[in-house]
Design an enzyme around this catalytic site. Sequence first.
Site, PDB file in Angstrom:
ATOM      1  N   ASP A  58      38.581  45.912  42.136  1.00 63.03           N
ATOM      2  CA  ASP A  58      38.413  44.506  42.517  1.00 63.03           C
ATOM      3  C   ASP A  58      37.006  44.272  43.069  1.00 63.03           C
ATOM      4  OD1 ASP A  58      39.315  41.782  43.346  1.00 63.03           O
ATOM      5  OD2 ASP A  58      39.078  42.617  45.345  1.00 63.03           O
ATOM      6  N   GLU A 130      41.990  45.864  36.935  1.00 62.62           N
ATOM      7  CA  GLU A 130      41.106  46.200  38.053  1.00 62.62           C
ATOM      8  C   GLU A 130      41.095  47.699  38.303  1.00 62.62           C
ATOM      9  OE1 GLU A 130      41.303  42.161  40.799  1.00 62.62           O
ATOM     10  OE2 GLU A 130      42.874  43.675  41.033  1.00 62.62           O
TER      11      GLU A 130
END
Length: 239
Positions: A58, A130
């Site tokens: 992320d 992610e």
Amino acid sequence: MSLWFRKFDFFSTPTKMEKKLNYKFKNSSLLDQALSHKSYTNSSNKIENNERLEYLGDAVLNLALGDLLMSTHQEADEGQLSKMRSSLVSTKGLYKKARELGFSQELKLSRAEKMNRGASNPRLLASAFEAIVGAVYLDGGYNVVQKIISAMFQKDLKNWVDEDYKTILQGRSQKVLQKVPHYQLVGEQGPAHRKIFFVQVILNGKVYGQGRGPTKKEAEQEAARKTLDFEDLFEEPGE
């Protein structure tokens, strides 16, 4: 020696995922971990799940896309760049990329999660995307992961369209729920000349998306975008 080659075999045939990423992992266990949902690891107790890689990915994804947006849209100001990046890293945006990479077939899930349609769950697939970014970063470094992200998001970076999430949210809310979303300012941080505003959406008596931004308007836009990620909220009868 056999263990070394299993983890660091540069000459083995690339997996389907590696071919789509156009990247060969030096440490194949990182790829395995990135594709392993916690439901799978809880039932098998063989390897780590992908949550830590998701956390790292992320941060790396936001940095890489911010870097790429700066160079692609040199005329855009801070607010516009933030809005572009928020759109690209939304659950909807990352779910689309995960589908393109074939995550539905590659993700390792428990039997129960598979029966619960986990392989098509937008949030689950976006999180796995992610995790892959985090795995590539650890295996190859920032320059490598930026090249991969640049290739995958090239069209999105150039053809980004400014969306008014508040208008979209209001339209869906009125149509499906017969309710109008309410935006609540929940906090402010920083000096007067560089304030950060925090806003949350209240819809149908519950708190949904939360946003932040250098203006209340931008914070509201992010909160609206995150609320739109709650797709089940806007399912019309019969869908």
